[in-house]
Enzyme design. Structure first.
Site, PDB file in Angstrom:
ATOM      1  N   PHE A   1       2.293   1.506   5.051  1.00 34.79           N
ATOM      2  CA  PHE A   1       3.023   0.462   5.760  1.00 34.79           C
ATOM      3  C   PHE A   1       3.965   1.016   6.825  1.00 34.79           C
ATOM      4  CE2 PHE A   1       1.582  -2.479   2.468  1.00 34.79           C
ATOM      5  CZ  PHE A   1       1.199  -3.528   3.280  1.00 34.79           C
TER       6      PHE A   1
ATOM      7  N   ILE B   1      -4.906   1.155   3.160  1.00 31.96           N
ATOM      8  CA  ILE B   1      -3.694   1.717   2.567  1.00 31.96           C
ATOM      9  C   ILE B   1      -3.348   1.016   1.256  1.00 31.96           C
ATOM     10  CG2 ILE B   1      -2.760   2.504   4.765  1.00 31.96           C
ATOM     11  CD1 ILE B   1      -0.919   0.051   4.767  1.00 31.96           C
TER      12      ILE B   1
ATOM     13  N   THR C   1      -4.317  -2.326   1.022  1.00 38.48           N
ATOM     14  CA  THR C   1      -4.261  -3.735   1.414  1.00 38.48           C
ATOM     15  C   THR C   1      -5.530  -4.497   1.087  1.00 38.48           C
ATOM     16  OG1 THR C   1      -4.951  -3.001   3.612  1.00 38.48           O
ATOM     17  CG2 THR C   1      -2.602  -3.367   3.269  1.00 38.48           C
TER      18      THR C   1
ATOM     19  N   GLU D   1       2.136  -8.169   7.185  1.00 42.71           N
ATOM     20  CA  GLU D   1       3.567  -8.125   7.530  1.00 42.71           C
ATOM     21  C   GLU D   1       4.324  -9.392   7.124  1.00 42.71           C
ATOM     22  OE1 GLU D   1       4.086  -5.189   9.103  1.00 42.71           O
ATOM     23  OE2 GLU D   1       2.042  -4.764   9.785  1.00 42.71           O
TER      24      GLU D   1
END
Length: 769
Positions: A260, A485, A487, A725
């Site tokens: 992130f 990552i 996600t 986000e």
């Protein structure tokens, strides 16, 4: 054949999934590999003759290295060498070669280039040994003498040095020009709020620490496993810094244990591990310690002032938002902090300013929802304060000033379902039962408060390529140099491909995390789904057309005169829409055509001419309940409802996980994460997880995520935006507003720790510029 670093451990769904469709809450295809320990991370790859490097960090914040004594370190058995600016291999020195694809304006940090120390804990030496234990022991014996210079690390003490920043950073938009006369309108308005806000440094602390394993091949080829959000970005940097052809370097990151933002830019472990491998002509691994995770990039310390003015009926008359953030002395790191305040609400008079103060610290780096996490936080607390001054419901104030278009640019939104977010989240939360006055609700010894806030983030799309191969046995392999990552990229892309060709999920493999795969952008800004996902769909549509053409050539197959619109792809077969009994399996089509595979590539380019006519954004409404023990100053978040409008949801389970994870981080930002700096030393002092607190399981309440229906074909061909986000934006503000509703105390600095809750007034010391 599409190949990558982890062919033996490719994530594939469990058998028996059946045919899947977009929006289904399918299980993660990489789940089994991760929970059984088969997924390998950057510090877990074996290599013959592997050496280990341990970094030595500076003890001063600014100055020069006068003398470095490495004799004791070299005497440790097993030590191979101690690298520093004094004996490093040849590297290029021009700024251009160190600028990665996300670098801001300025001169990038160049490890070991010279004797200059730019910030505390800068890497100044690398001890390389046969074992990690030997390297670690020797690293403690490196003695360094410095010529120390005066440093500056205190942002608040240097606000008057603020200046306009460089604009040279991908994705940065400077504040728009003022519209109307915000200051005059503020002075003339009957109801107004003028508040300052402070947010300290926050640090990334992903589960996987940053590491690089550089495997030195017999032919000198470097295969690098790096914790990164962009394998091609790392290859770009390494090849340029060391003057290598890109065919001499392969970077792989098939599994990344959280990032992130911390992996957007290649970190110094990559350069140092590569330097050591080239110097010793052998494989080298460098793993940063948890303490060293605090020695590069962070969310920047930020001071803000927000002035809002309104008529008695709540109509906004003026919005002024000023922000001053820190950057390093060698680069201008910039974020979009204030622009949201000119976009979220309807107002004719707006002035926005954003400036930087260079300090003797490492360049900040993007952290989940960079800029918005701070900027929207300040705006949404100020809006709540204005609602109180107006004796108006905070939600009613936002609806009163709802913006149907962006007044700064005069453009409509591609889609905007924020109003529906408000309505659905408020209903689910029970907002209509909220008493107006603070301190009106109590549960046992605790005061109870309800707060809400708006969230927003850009809906971005970049360019990418994807390759898809349909094999004769019906297996589909799709590849792109994307990153996951955690996600859910593996899962979402596999789901898109399976949906496009009507295949069970277990027959689809998505390959990522290899710089040799088709080009993909860095995974950042919540752009991967709209970008790589659109490329995957485009590639699968090319396979659809190839299958349709094959079907038309089959004599007596029933497709001879069928148009493309008249066929569908389901059950592993081409089928007539109006006559579903007429179907030809893919395996049969390839067999009849004598083909072993259908291999296609697709280039996704954003439709810039169309997109520039719109504002593209995701939105959310966050409602929160807190319980506050005033005697102890403790705050417990007990309920959160987050309603999100983020286009078409592709993978429901992973998308929900992303939003709830963002909410958890918002709770952490609001109540826990605090960096303590000793400005006399110019150093972050609590550089460990014992003293740098993050939200733990006991801090996380029930999180109710609502996805509001939206389908945005302007942002992407698949209708999707991004959800990485948006979950964090607005969460901290909703918590702050709930604390006010519970206690009547307005807190404007994060984290909102017990000492601040127990004070009679908010923390002071954040001056008006």
């Amino acid at each position: 054949m599409i190949s990558s670093s982890n062919d033996s451990q490719q994530p594939v769904a469990e058998p028996g999934t059946g045919e899947v469709r977009i929006g289904m809450p399918v299980a993660r295809v990489d789940g089994r590999l991760k929970v059984t320990g088969q997924a390998l991370y950057s510090a877990e790859y074996a290599a013959a003759g592997l050496a280990y490097g341990v970094v030595v960090n500076s003890t001063i914040a600014r100055g020069r290295i006068v003398r470095m004594d490495t004799a004791a370190a070299r005497a440790v058995p097993g030590v191979l060498d101690v690298l520093s600016h004094e004996n490093r291999p040849k590297v290029r020195s021009m700024d251009l070669f160190y600028k990665d694809m996300t670098a801001p304006g300025g001169s990038p940090f160049k490890p070991f280039l010279d004797a200059q120390v730019h910030y505390s804990a800068q890497p100044v030496a690398l001890v390389v040994a046969e074992t990690f234990e030997a390297a670690r022991a020797a690293a403690r014996l490196v003695a360094i003498e410095y010529d120390e210079q005066v440093h500056e690390t205190n942002l608040v003490a240097h606000l008057k040095r603020a200046r306009e920043p460089s604009r040279l950073k991908a994705g940065y938009s400077p504040p728009p020009k003022p519209r109307g006369d915000a200051d005059a309108a503020f002075d003339a308005a009957p109801v107004k709020v003028d508040a300052t806000f402070y947010s300290g440094v926050e640090h990334h602390n992903p589960m996987e620490m940053h590491a690089s394993t550089v495997v030195y091949g017999e032919d000198g080829h470097l295969t690098i496993y790096d914790k990164s959000q962009g394998s091609q970005n790392c290859r770009w940097l390494v090849s340029r810094v060391f003057g290598l052809g890109k065919d001499q370097v392969t970077v792989r990151n098939p599994f990344v244990g959280g990032a992130f933002g911390s992996g957007l830019r290649p970190q110094y472990n990559l350069v140092l591990a590569t330097m050591a491998a080239l110097h010793l002509k052998r494989s080298v691994r460098v793993v940063l310690t948890r303490q060293q995770q605090f020695t590069f990039g962070h969310r920047p310390e930020t001071w803000q002032r927000v002035k809002l003015a309104a008529d008695a009926d709540g109509t906004l008359r003026a919005v002024v938002h000023e922000a001053i953030a820190e950057t390093s002395r060698f680069e201008d790191y910039v974020e979009v902090v204030v622009n949201w305040s000119g976009q979220l609400y309807r107002c004719d008079n707006v002035r926005l300013e954003y400036q930087l103060v260079p300090l003797d610290q490492y360049t900040p780096i993007d952290m989940r929802a960079p800029g918005a996490t701070h900027g929207v936080y300040a705006l949404e607390i100020a809006m709540d304060e204005l609602a109180c001054a107006l004796s108006m419901d905070p939600l009613a104030l936002r609806l009163k000033n709802y913006a149907e278009h962006d007044a700064s640019k005069g453009l409509p939104y591609s889609t905007k379902e924020l109003r529906a977010c408000y309505e659905q989240a408020a209903e689910r939360f029970g907002w209509s039962r909220r008493p107006t006055a603070p301190r009106a609700m109590r549960r046992g010894r605790e005061l109870v408060g309800w707060g809400m806030a708006t969230g927003t983030w850009d809906a971005m799309q970049m360019f990418a390529r994807a390759r898809a191969v349909l094999h004769a046995d019906g297996r589909l392999v799709v590849g792109s140099a994307a990153t996951d990552i955690g996600t859910g990229t593996y899962t979402a892309m596999s789901l898109l491909a399976a949906d496009a060709l009507g295949l069970p999920l277990e027959q689809v493999t998505f390959v990522l995390g290899d710089s040799n795969l088709p080009v993909a952008p860095i995974e950042g800004g919540s752009s991967h789904m709209a970008t790589v996902g659109s490329a995957v769909t485009g590639a699968c549509e090319k396979i659809q057309r190839a299958l349709w053409q094959l079907a038309r050539k089959v004599e007596g197959g029933g497709f001879e005169s069928a148009s493309f619109k008249q066929v569908e792809f389901t059950g592993g077969a081409v089928r007539l829409r109006m006559r579903p009994e007429v179907a030809l399996p893919y395996t049969q089509l390839l067999s009849l055509a004598g083909k072993s595979e259908i291999d296609v590539k697709y280039l996704l380019l954003p439709n810039v001419l169309q997109q520039k006519k719109y504002i593209r954004a995701v939105h959310s409404a966050v409602f929160c309940e807190v319980c506050v023990d005033e005697e102890l100053g403790t705050v417990r978040v007990t309920r959160v409802v987050s309603a999100v409008a983020a286009g078409r949801i592709i993978s429901a389970r992973t998308a929900r996980s992303q939003v709830s994870g963002g909410v958890v981080w918002g709770i952490s930002q609001a109540l826990h994460e605090e960096t303590h700096t000793d400005h006399a030393l110019g150093r972050f002092m609590n550089h460990n997880l014992a003293e740098y607190h993050v939200a733990a399981n006991a801090d996380v309440p029930d999180i109710d995520v609502i996805f509001v229906h939206e389908d945005d074909r302007i942002v992407s061909r698949i209708g999707a935006k991004g959800v990485g986000e948006i979950g964090i934006v607005g969460t901290a503000a909703a918590i702050a507003n709930a604390i006010y509703h519970a206690t009547g105390k307005r807190l404007r600095s994060t984290p909102m720790t017990p000492d601040k809750v127990m004070r009679d007034a908010p923390a002071q010391g954040f001056p008006v510029k």
